[in-house]
Design a protein around this motif. Structure first.
Motif, PDB file in Angstrom:
ATOM      1  N   GLY A  50       0.858  -1.171   0.000  1.00 45.54           N
ATOM      2  CA  GLY A  50       0.000   0.000   0.000  1.00 45.54           C
ATOM      3  C   GLY A  50       0.899   1.225   0.000  1.00 45.54           C
ATOM      4  O   GLY A  50       1.757   1.360   0.871  1.00 45.54           O
ATOM      5  N   LEU A  51       0.738   2.086  -0.999  1.00 46.41           N
ATOM      6  CA  LEU A  51       1.639   3.227  -1.153  1.00 46.41           C
ATOM      7  C   LEU A  51       0.874   4.520  -1.400  1.00 46.41           C
ATOM      8  O   LEU A  51      -0.017   4.562  -2.240  1.00 46.41           O
ATOM      9  CB  LEU A  51       2.587   3.001  -2.337  1.00 46.41           C
ATOM     10  CG  LEU A  51       3.518   1.788  -2.263  1.00 46.41           C
ATOM     11  CD1 LEU A  51       4.202   1.578  -3.604  1.00 46.41           C
ATOM     12  CD2 LEU A  51       4.542   1.983  -1.159  1.00 46.41           C
ATOM     13  N   ALA A  52       1.253   5.562  -0.691  1.00 44.91           N
ATOM     14  CA  ALA A  52       0.743   6.900  -0.977  1.00 44.91           C
ATOM     15  C   ALA A  52       1.498   7.430  -2.196  1.00 44.91           C
ATOM     16  O   ALA A  52       2.578   6.935  -2.539  1.00 44.91           O
ATOM     17  CB  ALA A  52       0.982   7.814   0.214  1.00 44.91           C
ATOM     18  N   GLU A  53       0.939   8.423  -2.848  1.00 40.63           N
ATOM     19  CA  GLU A  53       1.613   9.021  -4.001  1.00 40.63           C
ATOM     20  C   GLU A  53       3.008   9.478  -3.595  1.00 40.63           C
ATOM     21  O   GLU A  53       3.191  10.119  -2.561  1.00 40.63           O
ATOM     22  CB  GLU A  53       0.792  10.194  -4.522  1.00 40.63           C
ATOM     23  CG  GLU A  53       1.339  10.759  -5.826  1.00 40.63           C
ATOM     24  CD  GLU A  53       0.381  11.736  -6.457  1.00 40.63           C
ATOM     25  OE1 GLU A  53      -0.663  11.297  -6.972  1.00 40.63           O
ATOM     26  OE2 GLU A  53       0.681  12.933  -6.413  1.00 40.63           O
ATOM     27  N   GLY A  54       4.007   9.100  -4.392  1.00 40.76           N
ATOM     28  CA  GLY A  54       5.396   9.455  -4.146  1.00 40.76           C
ATOM     29  C   GLY A  54       6.158   8.460  -3.291  1.00 40.76           C
ATOM     30  O   GLY A  54       7.383   8.524  -3.210  1.00 40.76           O
ATOM     31  N   ALA A  55       5.466   7.511  -2.666  1.00 44.42           N
ATOM     32  CA  ALA A  55       6.120   6.527  -1.800  1.00 44.42           C
ATOM     33  C   ALA A  55       6.624   5.333  -2.610  1.00 44.42           C
ATOM     34  O   ALA A  55       6.137   5.049  -3.702  1.00 44.42           O
ATOM     35  CB  ALA A  55       5.158   6.060  -0.718  1.00 44.42           C
ATOM     36  N   SER A  56       7.611   4.631  -2.038  1.00 47.43           N
ATOM     37  CA  SER A  56       8.210   3.464  -2.679  1.00 47.43           C
ATOM     38  C   SER A  56       8.254   2.290  -1.721  1.00 47.43           C
ATOM     39  O   SER A  56       8.213   2.465  -0.502  1.00 47.43           O
ATOM     40  CB  SER A  56       9.639   3.771  -3.128  1.00 47.43           C
ATOM     41  OG  SER A  56       9.670   4.779  -4.084  1.00 47.43           O
ATOM     42  N   SER A  57       8.384   1.105  -2.283  1.00 48.08           N
ATOM     43  CA  SER A  57       8.562  -0.118  -1.515  1.00 48.08           C
ATOM     44  C   SER A  57       9.575  -0.974  -2.264  1.00 48.08           C
ATOM     45  O   SER A  57       9.652  -0.900  -3.495  1.00 48.08           O
ATOM     46  CB  SER A  57       7.226  -0.846  -1.375  1.00 48.08           C
ATOM     47  OG  SER A  57       7.368  -2.016  -0.591  1.00 48.08           O
ATOM     48  N   ARG A  58      10.338  -1.757  -1.527  1.00 48.64           N
ATOM     49  CA  ARG A  58      11.366  -2.607  -2.139  1.00 48.64           C
ATOM     50  C   ARG A  58      11.183  -4.065  -1.739  1.00 48.64           C
ATOM     51  O   ARG A  58      10.694  -4.355  -0.663  1.00 48.64           O
ATOM     52  CB  ARG A  58      12.760  -2.153  -1.706  1.00 48.64           C
ATOM     53  CG  ARG A  58      13.184  -0.847  -2.315  1.00 48.64           C
ATOM     54  CD  ARG A  58      14.569  -0.457  -1.836  1.00 48.64           C
ATOM     55  NE  ARG A  58      15.069   0.612  -2.682  1.00 48.64           N
ATOM     56  CZ  ARG A  58      16.304   0.698  -3.116  1.00 48.64           C
ATOM     57  NH1 ARG A  58      17.209  -0.198  -2.751  1.00 48.64           N
ATOM     58  NH2 ARG A  58      16.671   1.691  -3.898  1.00 48.64           N
ATOM     59  N   PHE A  59      11.622  -4.943  -2.630  1.00 47.05           N
ATOM     60  CA  PHE A  59      11.736  -6.358  -2.306  1.00 47.05           C
ATOM     61  C   PHE A  59      12.917  -6.918  -3.070  1.00 47.05           C
ATOM     62  O   PHE A  59      13.406  -6.311  -4.028  1.00 47.05           O
ATOM     63  CB  PHE A  59      10.442  -7.124  -2.626  1.00 47.05           C
ATOM     64  CG  PHE A  59      10.130  -7.283  -4.092  1.00 47.05           C
ATOM     65  CD1 PHE A  59      10.482  -8.438  -4.778  1.00 47.05           C
ATOM     66  CD2 PHE A  59       9.457  -6.287  -4.783  1.00 47.05           C
ATOM     67  CE1 PHE A  59      10.171  -8.589  -6.122  1.00 47.05           C
ATOM     68  CE2 PHE A  59       9.139  -6.425  -6.122  1.00 47.05           C
ATOM     69  CZ  PHE A  59       9.493  -7.589  -6.794  1.00 47.05           C
ATOM     70  N   THR A  60      13.418  -8.060  -2.627  1.00 44.13           N
ATOM     71  CA  THR A  60      14.575  -8.670  -3.270  1.00 44.13           C
ATOM     72  C   THR A  60      14.221 -10.069  -3.761  1.00 44.13           C
ATOM     73  O   THR A  60      13.270 -10.693  -3.287  1.00 44.13           O
ATOM     74  CB  THR A  60      15.778  -8.766  -2.305  1.00 44.13           C
ATOM     75  OG1 THR A  60      15.396  -9.557  -1.185  1.00 44.13           O
ATOM     76  CG2 THR A  60      16.222  -7.391  -1.846  1.00 44.13           C
ATOM     77  N   THR A 116      17.355  -6.231  -6.234  1.00 46.59           N
ATOM     78  CA  THR A 116      16.340  -5.470  -5.519  1.00 46.59           C
ATOM     79  C   THR A 116      15.432  -4.765  -6.515  1.00 46.59           C
ATOM     80  O   THR A 116      15.909  -4.146  -7.467  1.00 46.59           O
ATOM     81  CB  THR A 116      16.988  -4.420  -4.594  1.00 46.59           C
ATOM     82  OG1 THR A 116      17.829  -5.103  -3.656  1.00 46.59           O
ATOM     83  CG2 THR A 116      15.942  -3.613  -3.844  1.00 46.59           C
ATOM     84  N   VAL A 117      14.130  -4.854  -6.274  1.00 50.25           N
ATOM     85  CA  VAL A 117      13.139  -4.162  -7.090  1.00 50.25           C
ATOM     86  C   VAL A 117      12.533  -3.055  -6.244  1.00 50.25           C
ATOM     87  O   VAL A 117      12.120  -3.294  -5.109  1.00 50.25           O
ATOM     88  CB  VAL A 117      12.020  -5.123  -7.554  1.00 50.25           C
ATOM     89  CG1 VAL A 117      10.954  -4.370  -8.341  1.00 50.25           C
ATOM     90  CG2 VAL A 117      12.605  -6.265  -8.377  1.00 50.25           C
ATOM     91  N   GLU A 118      12.491  -1.855  -6.815  1.00 46.54           N
ATOM     92  CA  GLU A 118      11.829  -0.735  -6.148  1.00 46.54           C
ATOM     93  C   GLU A 118      10.613  -0.349  -6.972  1.00 46.54           C
ATOM     94  O   GLU A 118      10.721  -0.069  -8.160  1.00 46.54           O
ATOM     95  CB  GLU A 118      12.766   0.461  -6.023  1.00 46.54           C
ATOM     96  CG  GLU A 118      12.117   1.632  -5.297  1.00 46.54           C
ATOM     97  CD  GLU A 118      13.088   2.756  -5.041  1.00 46.54           C
ATOM     98  OE1 GLU A 118      13.447   2.963  -3.867  1.00 46.54           O
ATOM     99  OE2 GLU A 118      13.498   3.405  -6.033  1.00 46.54           O
ATOM    100  N   ILE A 119       9.446  -0.361  -6.323  1.00 47.89           N
ATOM    101  CA  ILE A 119       8.207   0.044  -6.973  1.00 47.89           C
ATOM    102  C   ILE A 119       7.784   1.369  -6.349  1.00 47.89           C
ATOM    103  O   ILE A 119       7.779   1.511  -5.127  1.00 47.89           O
ATOM    104  CB  ILE A 119       7.117  -1.055  -6.861  1.00 47.89           C
ATOM    105  CG1 ILE A 119       5.878  -0.676  -7.672  1.00 47.89           C
ATOM    106  CG2 ILE A 119       6.806  -1.412  -5.425  1.00 47.89           C
ATOM    107  CD1 ILE A 119       4.911  -1.824  -7.906  1.00 47.89           C
ATOM    108  N   THR A 120       7.488   2.356  -7.201  1.00 49.27           N
ATOM    109  CA  THR A 120       7.149   3.700  -6.732  1.00 49.27           C
ATOM    110  C   THR A 120       5.778   4.095  -7.251  1.00 49.27           C
ATOM    111  O   THR A 120       5.500   3.971  -8.441  1.00 49.27           O
ATOM    112  CB  THR A 120       8.200   4.721  -7.222  1.00 49.27           C
ATOM    113  OG1 THR A 120       9.485   4.322  -6.746  1.00 49.27           O
ATOM    114  CG2 THR A 120       7.883   6.122  -6.730  1.00 49.27           C
ATOM    115  N   ALA A 131      -0.254  -1.528  -4.899  1.00 48.29           N
ATOM    116  CA  ALA A 131       0.610  -1.823  -6.029  1.00 48.29           C
ATOM    117  C   ALA A 131       1.203  -3.208  -5.833  1.00 48.29           C
ATOM    118  O   ALA A 131       1.374  -3.663  -4.698  1.00 48.29           O
ATOM    119  CB  ALA A 131       1.724  -0.796  -6.152  1.00 48.29           C
ATOM    120  N   GLY A 132       1.494  -3.856  -6.940  1.00 46.17           N
ATOM    121  CA  GLY A 132       2.109  -5.167  -6.871  1.00 46.17           C
ATOM    122  C   GLY A 132       3.172  -5.293  -7.950  1.00 46.17           C
ATOM    123  O   GLY A 132       3.116  -4.624  -8.976  1.00 46.17           O
TER     124      GLY A 132
END
Length: 138
Positions: A50-60, A116-120, A131-132
């Motif tokens: 779950g991401l607010a506009e402008g936020a990012s999340s990472r996974f490996t 590492t994948v960064e989704i923004t 986002a997924g």
């Protein structure tokens, strides 16, 4: 192949019925449609956030040297733009910053190890969008 992936993903996105559903359920349905179009790809790792506009999340995920990987991102009905970037250590190996809601990054792993994948969340009309992203080998 990248163009055919983008076209198939877009077709899969619009093939999903326009009914109100949970963001994660919608993302799962979209990935199922995508995977039906590309049965040769095998899921290596998946990630929802779950991401607010402008936020990012990472996974490996762990990659094998010489193998081609495809990373696909999707987002819920409140999102109009989500971006992806893939890193090997601190080095970017691919990115998709196009103004769309289906980013795709394809690369061949030059070395075995952790990537590492960064989704923004670039554009979201709600306080929080879902986002997924999935990394596929093949």
């Amino acid at each position: 192949m990248l163009k055919s992936l983008a076209v198939a993903t877009a077709i899969a996105f619009f093939a999903v019925p326009a009914v109100a559903q949970d963001g994660d359920a919608l993302i799962a349905e979209l990935f199922t449609a995508f995977e039906a179009e590309f049965p040769n790809l095998s899921t290596v790792q998946r990630h929802n956030a779950g991401l607010a506009e402008g936020a990012s999340s990472r996974f490996t995920f762990n990659a094998r040297a010489g193998v081609e990987y495809t990373v696909v991102g999707l987002c819920d009905q409140n999102c109009t733009d989500v971006d992806l970037e893939v890193f090997s250590g601190s080095t970017s190996v691919g990115s998709d910053f196009l103004e769309d809601d289906v980013p795709i990054v394809m690369f061949t792993a030059e070395r075995a190890g952790s990537y590492t994948v960064e989704i923004t969340m670039a554009a979201c009309s709600a306080a929080n969008c879902r986002a997924g992203a999935k990394a596929y080998a093949g």
